[in-house]
Design an enzyme around this catalytic site. Structure first.
Site, PDB file in Angstrom:
ATOM      1  N   ASP A 296       0.860  -1.162   0.135  1.00 52.48           N
ATOM      2  CA  ASP A 296      -0.012   0.073   0.066  1.00 52.48           C
ATOM      3  C   ASP A 296       0.753   1.076  -0.020  1.00 52.48           C
ATOM      4  O   ASP A 296       2.111   1.271   0.241  1.00 52.48           O
ATOM      5  CB  ASP A 296      -0.866   0.005   1.361  1.00 52.48           C
ATOM      6  CG  ASP A 296      -2.100   0.666   1.108  1.00 52.48           C
ATOM      7  OD1 ASP A 296      -2.262   1.401   0.280  1.00 52.48           O
ATOM      8  OD2 ASP A 296      -3.134   0.508   2.107  1.00 52.48           O
TER       9      ASP A 296
ATOM     10  N   ASP B 218     -10.686   2.079  -3.411  1.00 53.65           N
ATOM     11  CA  ASP B 218     -11.276   1.972  -2.207  1.00 53.65           C
ATOM     12  C   ASP B 218     -12.766   2.079  -2.210  1.00 53.65           C
ATOM     13  O   ASP B 218     -13.376   1.594  -1.299  1.00 53.65           O
ATOM     14  CB  ASP B 218     -10.800   2.947  -1.067  1.00 53.65           C
ATOM     15  CG  ASP B 218      -9.525   2.553  -0.715  1.00 53.65           C
ATOM     16  OD1 ASP B 218      -9.061   1.741  -0.644  1.00 53.65           O
ATOM     17  OD2 ASP B 218      -8.628   3.717   0.137  1.00 53.65           O
TER      18      ASP B 218
HETATM   19  C1  DGJ Z   1      -6.079   2.068   1.897  1.00 46.69           C
HETATM   20  C2  DGJ Z   1      -6.251   0.681   1.174  1.00 46.69           C
HETATM   21  O1  DGJ Z   1      -6.570   0.995  -0.268  1.00 46.69           O
HETATM   22  C3  DGJ Z   1      -7.243  -0.085   1.732  1.00 46.69           C
HETATM   23  O2  DGJ Z   1      -7.555  -1.287   1.016  1.00 46.69           O
HETATM   24  C4  DGJ Z   1      -6.656  -0.676   3.115  1.00 46.69           C
HETATM   25  O3  DGJ Z   1      -5.489  -1.444   2.729  1.00 46.69           O
HETATM   26  C5  DGJ Z   1      -6.280   0.811   3.994  1.00 46.69           C
HETATM   27  N1  DGJ Z   1      -5.222   1.462   3.060  1.00 46.69           N
HETATM   28  C6  DGJ Z   1      -5.229   0.338   5.240  1.00 46.69           C
HETATM   29  O4  DGJ Z   1      -4.723   1.356   5.822  1.00 46.69           O
END
Ligand code: DGJ
Length: 729
Positions: free
Chosen positions: A479, A549
């Site tokens: 990430d 997301d």
């Molecule tokens: C952003 C990501 O897109 C999510 O899927 C998740 O992993 C969060 N960060 C966790 O902080």
């Protein structure tokens, strides 16, 4: 060899499957451009495409000659300052303040295969007969510098890749203030520009705009390719649609700040450029120094946008993505993020895993919150060791238990980041991207590690490698959750501070390269606050990416539709999540959520333990269905039929290579009162194959399904969807 050079006409002709690209050496020994478009039969000379003309108003290169002006000629790799007034593809600031250069043709090589680009991701070949490369060396005598232009033509695809390399042989320091990867001067401006724009949670929405005289561009200055603009543009003929018409795609294999620009001049010439964003960029080339630009991938299609996308999909799925997982079926996963956020312990995770297993799910991914003392987003990034308060048996203990349940285990990292509340920050407060004497802005309470420093990358590598060696981990979610501010590095001199954003990306690529080499069996999924770094550069290391997301099925129609312009379904992470949806509060049926998520790398992102028995039965059926069809979905040819940007209905489908199978999705956003009869026209089938369509009575030939369509009963209610599996009988 699909690349011809004629010593007499001084022309290069690059021929792909259905595409020609022609350039020539001009009278001033610079490179000119003659043609890019549908394949032309080769001839000794295309000189009829070249015009030197007298113009009243032009400035001219040679004294006493009023016909040779770079203002009126199409150029291959243009510079500013000597009769061309459009934006250049590169610019070099010299010690005496001059920005004028003169790179003249020196020599060229044509060879089979395709070289890799040092330190940078790029498309590749597995067999040297797949592609042919042209390398043209240009030389500027005054500054003693070389410019090497690299072109590769893929034999069986309408693809030409490009990059440029600058080399300083001379004594003086050169500053590259602009170093784009590619330039094309098109003959006319009868085009529309297509790009993929948005923001966090609504990435890669398709935008189409008319070209006008002047500059239209998209770019990122956020330190990543960004959710706001994707490093892709196409110019298409106004009548081109998904199925027909000319489209020229440009995609940059790069994950940092980029620019994609279209400039229409006073003669209606359309100049397309792409590369690293010159804004806030400078690269110092000292004696012996080399600068390699990222690769731009140009795709030509005369079969509309679907044709362009299908070429990108094939190339990026098979000749950009690499490694063990490139061709393997991707596992169906449960990710705990939306199910628990930071609030979990071993018992909770095991209960999620146990129920996932019962549903047929194959991989369990533990997301953010397992390390340091991370109960929320204010701490612990950089402390990549387990939080034993939550997981008393460590990652290894947990992973072993999950494996005993019959699932694979995956783990989340955010390697490029640091929290001020962390052991790493206590030890190395100077490891942040920062500038002296200025307040440092944060994003989600976190700061960025200075990946332009090798010792930082080494340290993070060691920490991650330890975890990955110690525990049986078969998947990593990588990430990256903030954009870059106050960009600077305390290890670099003042004159190199504008290199930091690019050096950072090179550091990210270095870490990816080391980890993917050391752990070839691990499946990497890239992520950046969802889809903020969904780009070809990442795909080279991580064959799949978390798309957004936003997991709402209806929002996902637009996001996945736009993403598919460039990126194959095998790269598009798509999960079913809970309702009311956490991003938009929308209620959609489990069927519709599944029917959208099927068109990607499928998974669940919710607390499966809270599902009702009925819901679990639906999930079991979805999982079984996806397993049966994932080869088709992940590797088939994808067609977009109806766009969510144009109406109430979206439809798309994927067809197997041999056209014996297909899988179709149709989605209707709002219910329609007293609707008329509707039909769904399919694509990509074999006209004379007879198909059965699951759930529809009778059998139908491919031509009927494509031209008369499947006739549908009216859909009742909002957010409805239908999927159809087709089989040749
Ligand atoms: C952003 C990501 O897109 C999510 O899927 C998740 O992993 C969060 N960060 C966790 O902080």
């Amino acid at each position: 060899m699909p690349i011809f050079y004629s010593n007499e006409s001084k022309e290069f002709h690059l021929q792909g499957k259905n595409v020609s690209y022609i350039l020539n050496i001009l009278r001033n020994s610079q490179l000119g451009h003659l043609y890019y478009g549908k394949k032309l039969r080769h001839r000794d000379s295309f000189n009829h495409l070249y015009r030197e003309e007298y113009r009243d108003n032009s400035t001219n290169v040679f004294e006493g000659d009023q016909t040779f002006s770079l203002d009126t000629l199409k150029q291959e790799f243009p510079a500013y300052g000597t009769t061309d007034f459009r934006e250049p593809v590169y610019q070099i600031l010299q010690e005496n303040g001059s920005r004028i250069t003169n790179f003249e043709y020196q020599e060229h090589k044509i060879y089979k295969g395709k070289p890799s680009l040092e330190g940078l991701p790029a498309t590749y070949v597995e067999d040297e007969n797949e592609a042919t490369t042209l390398e043209i060396t240009l030389y500027d005598e005054v500054i003693d510098a070389e410019l090497v232009l690299l072109y590769t033509v893929y034999e069986d695809l309408n693809v030409i890749t490009r990059s440029a390399k600058f080399h300083n042989n001379g004594k003086e320091k050169l500053n590259l203030t602009r170093a784009l990867s590619a330039n094309v001067d098109f003959f006319d401006n009868d085009f529309e520009m297509v790009h993929l724009s948005g923001s966090w949670s609504r990435e890669r929405h398709v935008k189409t705009r008319k070209l006008e005289q002047g500059i239209q561009s998209i770019s990122s200055a956020r330190g990543t390719s960004s959710a706001h603009q994707n490093p892709f543009i196409a110019v298409k003929r106004p009548d081109a649609n998904e199925y027909q018409g000319e489209v020229y795609g440009f995609s940059l294999v790069y994950s940092g700040n980029f620019l994609a620009q279209v400039e229409v001049d006073h003669y209606d010439v359309t100049r397309v450029q792409m590369g690293i964003n010159p804004f806030d960029f400078n690269w110092l080339l000292e004696r012996g120094g080399t600068f390699q630009t990222p690769e731009a991938v140009m795709v030509y299609s005369d079969e509309g946008l679907n044709g362009m996308s299908q070429t990108y999909h094939k190339l990026y799925r098979t000749r950009l993505a690499r490694g063990t997982w490139r061709d393997k079926p991707r596992p169906i996963l449960t990710n705990n993020w939306e199910g628990t956020y930071f609030d979990f312990d071993e018992e909770k995770i095991l209960s999620l895993a146990k129920d996932s297993k019962k549903l047929g799910i194959e991989l369990f991914v533990l997301d953010d919150g397992w390390f340091g003392k991370r109960d929320d987003d204010t701490t612990s990034l950089g402390d990549w060791f387990v939080d034993t308060r939550k997981l008393p048996n460590g990652i290894t203990g947990l992973a072993n238990k999950i494996i005993e349940l019959g699932l694979e285990f995956g783990l989340w990292f955010e390697p490029e980041m640091i929290s001020k509340v962390s052991e790493l920050y206590e030890k190395h407060p100077d490891w942040l991207i920062q500038v002296p004497n200025r307040r440092l802005s944060h994003g989600r309470n976190q700061f960025i590690l200075d990946f332009s420093k090798k010792e930082v990358v080494d340290y993070i590598y060691e920490m991650m490698a330890k975890t990955l060696h110690d525990a049986p981990i078969s998947y990593v979610k990588w990430d990256m959750n903030r954009y870059m501010t106050e960009i600077g590095s305390n290890q670099l001199p003042a004159e190199r501070q504008s290199e930091v954003a690019h050096r950072y990306i090179l550091g990210v690529y270095d870490l990816y390269e080391r980890l993917t080499t050391e752990f070839p069996e691990i499946l990497f999924e890239s992520c950046a606050s969802g889809g903020s770094r969904f780009d070809p550069g990442m795909l080279y290391y991580a064959p799949q990416a978390w798309t957004s997301d936003d997991t709402d099925a209806i929002e996902r129609l637009k996001i996945q539709y736009g993403t598919s312009f460039v990126y194959p379904l095998s790269s598009i992470g798509a999960h079913v999540s809970a309702i009311p949806n956490h991003q938009v509060g929308r209620m959609t049926s489990l069927d519709t959520r599944g029917n959208v998520a099927y068109f990607g790398d499928f998974g669940y992102e919710l607390d499966v333990t809270t599902m009702t028995e009925d819901e679990k039965e639906i999930v079991k059926a979805q999982v079984a269905f996806y397993k049966e069809n994932r080869e088709l979905i992940q590797k088939g040819t994808f067609y977009r039929m109806q766009s969510p940007f144009e109406g109430n209905v979206t439809s798309w489908m994927v067809v197997s290579d041999d056209q014996s199978e297909a899988f179709v999705g149709r989605y209707q956003v709002l219910g329609v009162p007293n609707p008329g009869h509707s039909r769904l026209l399919l694509a990509g089938l074999k006209e004379d194959y007879e198909y059965e369509v699951e759930g529809v009575e009778g059998t139908y030939y491919g031509d009927e399904l494509m031209h008369a369509g499947i006739h549908l009963n009216p859909a009742f209610g909002d957010y409805t969807s239908q999927v159809f599996k087709l089989r040749k009988i």
